[in-house]
Design a protein around this motif. Sequence first.
Motif, PDB file in Angstrom:
ATOM      1  N   PRO A 440       0.832  -1.371   0.172  1.00  0.00           N
ATOM      2  CA  PRO A 440      -0.094   0.516  -0.110  1.00  0.00           C
ATOM      3  C   PRO A 440       0.981   1.016  -0.126  1.00  0.00           C
ATOM      4  N   GLU A 441       0.076   2.024  -0.808  1.00  0.00           N
ATOM      5  CA  GLU A 441       1.399   3.686  -1.056  1.00  0.00           C
ATOM      6  C   GLU A 441      -0.165   4.481   0.069  1.00  0.00           C
ATOM      7  N   THR A 442      -0.945   4.569   0.361  1.00  0.00           N
ATOM      8  CA  THR A 442      -1.882   5.888   0.711  1.00  0.00           C
ATOM      9  C   THR A 442      -2.053   5.168   2.220  1.00  0.00           C
ATOM     10  N   PHE A 443      -2.966   6.144   3.016  1.00  0.00           N
ATOM     11  CA  PHE A 443      -3.953   5.469   4.456  1.00  0.00           C
ATOM     12  C   PHE A 443      -4.873   4.737   4.501  1.00  0.00           C
ATOM     13  N   ILE A 444      -5.863   4.969   2.725  1.00  0.00           N
ATOM     14  CA  ILE A 444      -6.619   3.932   2.707  1.00  0.00           C
ATOM     15  C   ILE A 444      -5.766   2.329   3.059  1.00  0.00           C
ATOM     16  N   GLY A 445      -5.055   2.692   1.527  1.00  0.00           N
ATOM     17  CA  GLY A 445      -4.486   1.687   1.407  1.00  0.00           C
ATOM     18  C   GLY A 445      -3.838   1.006   2.851  1.00  0.00           C
ATOM     19  N   ILE A 446      -3.355   1.180   3.427  1.00  0.00           N
ATOM     20  CA  ILE A 446      -2.410   0.673   4.935  1.00  0.00           C
ATOM     21  C   ILE A 446      -3.863   0.405   5.674  1.00  0.00           C
ATOM     22  N   ILE A 447      -4.770   0.878   5.646  1.00  0.00           N
ATOM     23  CA  ILE A 447      -5.847   0.736   6.340  1.00  0.00           C
ATOM     24  C   ILE A 447      -6.155  -0.607   5.911  1.00  0.00           C
ATOM     25  N   ILE A 448      -6.641  -0.416   4.323  1.00  0.00           N
ATOM     26  CA  ILE A 448      -6.710  -2.071   4.202  1.00  0.00           C
ATOM     27  C   ILE A 448      -6.002  -2.923   4.103  1.00  0.00           C
ATOM     28  N   ALA A 449      -4.623  -3.009   4.333  1.00  0.00           N
ATOM     29  CA  ALA A 449      -3.535  -3.566   4.024  1.00  0.00           C
ATOM     30  C   ALA A 449      -4.028  -4.232   5.346  1.00  0.00           C
ATOM     31  N   ILE A 450      -3.451  -3.789   6.842  1.00  0.00           N
ATOM     32  CA  ILE A 450      -4.650  -3.951   8.274  1.00  0.00           C
ATOM     33  C   ILE A 450      -5.515  -4.843   8.114  1.00  0.00           C
ATOM     34  N   GLY A 451      -6.656  -4.483   7.668  1.00  0.00           N
ATOM     35  CA  GLY A 451      -7.836  -5.258   8.261  1.00  0.00           C
ATOM     36  C   GLY A 451      -7.260  -6.484   6.654  1.00  0.00           C
ATOM     37  N   LEU A 452      -7.103  -6.740   6.460  1.00  0.00           N
ATOM     38  CA  LEU A 452      -6.851  -7.811   5.161  1.00  0.00           C
ATOM     39  C   LEU A 452      -6.034  -8.463   5.738  1.00  0.00           C
ATOM     40  N   GLY A 453      -4.553  -8.211   6.365  1.00  0.00           N
ATOM     41  CA  GLY A 453      -3.784  -9.043   7.268  1.00  0.00           C
ATOM     42  C   GLY A 453      -4.174 -10.344   8.589  1.00  0.00           C
ATOM     43  N   PHE A 454      -5.003  -8.947   8.940  1.00  0.00           N
ATOM     44  CA  PHE A 454      -5.810  -9.911  10.449  1.00  0.00           C
ATOM     45  C   PHE A 454      -6.525 -10.301  10.596  1.00  0.00           C
ATOM     46  N   ILE A 455      -7.742 -10.163   8.870  1.00  0.00           N
ATOM     47  CA  ILE A 455      -8.995 -11.944   9.086  1.00  0.00           C
ATOM     48  C   ILE A 455      -7.850 -12.621   8.187  1.00  0.00           C
ATOM     49  N   ILE A 456      -6.636 -12.653   7.488  1.00  0.00           N
ATOM     50  CA  ILE A 456      -5.953 -13.728   6.686  1.00  0.00           C
ATOM     51  C   ILE A 456      -5.221 -13.939   8.243  1.00  0.00           C
ATOM     52  N   TYR A 457      -4.769 -13.755   8.595  1.00  0.00           N
ATOM     53  CA  TYR A 457      -4.011 -14.265   9.859  1.00  0.00           C
ATOM     54  C   TYR A 457      -4.802 -15.292  10.981  1.00  0.00           C
ATOM     55  N   CYS A 458      -5.986 -14.403  11.001  1.00  0.00           N
ATOM     56  CA  CYS A 458      -7.224 -15.120  12.173  1.00  0.00           C
ATOM     57  C   CYS A 458      -8.273 -16.530  11.340  1.00  0.00           C
ATOM     58  N   LEU A 459      -7.614 -16.222  10.050  1.00  0.00           N
ATOM     59  CA  LEU A 459      -7.950 -17.531   9.370  1.00  0.00           C
ATOM     60  C   LEU A 459      -7.408 -18.880   9.007  1.00  0.00           C
ATOM     61  N   LEU A 460      -5.744 -18.604   9.553  1.00  0.00           N
ATOM     62  CA  LEU A 460      -5.116 -19.390   9.028  1.00  0.00           C
ATOM     63  C   LEU A 460      -4.501 -19.918  10.042  1.00  0.00           C
ATOM     64  N   ILE A 461      -4.923 -18.976  11.923  1.00  0.00           N
ATOM     65  CA  ILE A 461      -4.648 -19.764  13.244  1.00  0.00           C
ATOM     66  C   ILE A 461      -5.723 -20.732  13.278  1.00  0.00           C
ATOM     67  N   ILE A 462      -6.703 -20.183  12.636  1.00  0.00           N
ATOM     68  CA  ILE A 462      -7.915 -21.900  13.124  1.00  0.00           C
ATOM     69  C   ILE A 462      -7.540 -22.351  12.296  1.00  0.00           C
ATOM     70  N   LEU A 463      -7.438 -22.621  11.462  1.00  0.00           N
ATOM     71  CA  LEU A 463      -7.074 -23.316  10.492  1.00  0.00           C
ATOM     72  C   LEU A 463      -6.402 -24.870  10.608  1.00  0.00           C
ATOM     73  N   LEU A 464      -5.184 -23.702  11.162  1.00  0.00           N
ATOM     74  CA  LEU A 464      -3.834 -24.342  12.015  1.00  0.00           C
ATOM     75  C   LEU A 464      -3.944 -25.251  13.390  1.00  0.00           C
ATOM     76  N   LYS A 465      -5.714 -25.025  14.068  1.00  0.00           N
ATOM     77  CA  LYS A 465      -5.913 -25.075  15.242  1.00  0.00           C
ATOM     78  C   LYS A 465      -5.207 -24.594  16.214  1.00  0.00           C
ATOM     79  N   GLY A 466      -4.484 -23.158  16.350  1.00  0.00           N
ATOM     80  CA  GLY A 466      -3.577 -22.264  17.048  1.00  0.00           C
ATOM     81  C   GLY A 466      -4.605 -22.455  18.321  1.00  0.00           C
ATOM     82  N   VAL A 467      -6.006 -21.720  18.077  1.00  0.00           N
ATOM     83  CA  VAL A 467      -7.475 -21.303  18.538  1.00  0.00           C
ATOM     84  C   VAL A 467      -8.296 -21.693  18.145  1.00  0.00           C
TER      85      VAL A 467
END
Length: 493
Positions: A440-467
């Motif tokens: 990302p290069e803009t403020f909105i882009g950074i916010i989208i990147a943070i939200g996207l990263g959060f969703i991806i991490y949550c899905l991965l940690i649940i799939l791996l049965k970390g939580v």
Amino acid sequence: MAYDKFIKDVGLIGITQVLTTLGAFFLLPIITKTLGSYDYGIWSQINVTVSLLTPFALLGLSMSIVRFMSAEKDVNVIRETFYSVLFFVALTSMLISILVFVISDWLASFLFQDINTSYFIKIGSFLIFFSALNQITMFYFRIFRQISKYAFLSIFNSFGGLVLILILVKMGFGLFGVISAALLVQLFVIVVGILLITSQIGFSVPKFTYLHSHLKYGLPLAPNSAVRWITSSSDKYILGFFMGLNAVGIYAAAYAIGNIISFFVSPIQLMLFPTLSKAYDMQNLSEVNGYLEYSLKYFLLFAIPSAFGISVLAKPILRMMTTAEFVSGSIVIPFVAFGIIFEGVYQISINVTHLVKKTQYNIVFLSIGAISNLLLNIILIPIFGLVGAAVSTLIAYFLMCAVSVFFSQKYIQINIDWLLISKIILSSLLMALVVHTYNPETFIGIIIAIGLGFIIYCLLIILLKGVEIRELKSIIHALIPNNRAVEVSDKFQ
């Protein structure tokens, strides 16, 4: 076991930390874009000096009242103890503030490398007095788990300071306005806090009945803060000596962003020590173990992915929050962020030494970090500049973490789930790769990147049965108020 109550309190503190962190986050561009790297370097050095000297004013008494007042029921004892400590700290902190005021010219020439900074040091010297009193006042609400009051005062301290700084800077007061705003807001917090405390326990002139016993416990801890300061802040002094205040300003801005990771341990630690102290004094070791294990697990669960995320977003965040002259500091952020993870684990594990009254070992652990950091800074900063300072901090925190965990395990076994940690790292790494690709290069882009990263991490940690999903539901259930929630109340009203 009252885990729900603990999680609820940590959650409220966590929300408070989010808001106060946002306040600090918004403050960064106001100061950097208005003052520039040089004045921001002066402001950073003043803060570093205050953080060094405030613990000498406190003399370990803030930790002492947490350790011994958490399970106290007698209002008379609480009243006498609190006002004795408050009056004593007021005296010591004022003496230190006056001393700094008197030697400000020497500090400006020797440490700041600019005699013109003496004026700002004189004004900033009284931050020591206000910071010390602020800590004692706020610790009262922390001890007795009056979290709503603690949250209100913390948020006001952050956003009140932000608004006042913005007004004074816009009026053209510059760095003088920044320092004055910090003084005025802390004064307000102290006055309101003491009025609230007085309404609960009343007021009496202290007789210093219990001060001796508190000093006996606290004094050995006073040097710990100074030694710890060498690990966390001496790099700025050394950097200033070798590279000047501009370099300090650039490094401090990058450090402030990497240090956001400390947000995840702050709400835990604020509630953990008084909770552990109460459980340990009641000889409930299973609760002590449980709280330590839960704290470590949830800290790593959030801190590790955040460190990965903030590392790949370092340059766009710094570009957005500051000016072009600060962007070169982006390389510092990953080292600081991962160093703070080790420092967070240290903060959790070091509670054990306080519980078993083996606090004399704390100075050993801190000295290992301080000496290694100091030597590495002197060696690496002249060669690698900003990166040398950041690498030194990372190594120092790792060493402190390793020795404190090893020692703590001898007294209270903390279950470290290495399989879970590996799942967290794998999920975080995959998430970081996606976010890095997005770039990302803009403020909105950074916010989208943070939200996207959060969703991806949550899905991965649940799939791996970390939580497990039921565990997430349990946390949400504990954090969201409902008809059977335990309300935070004033213990002595």
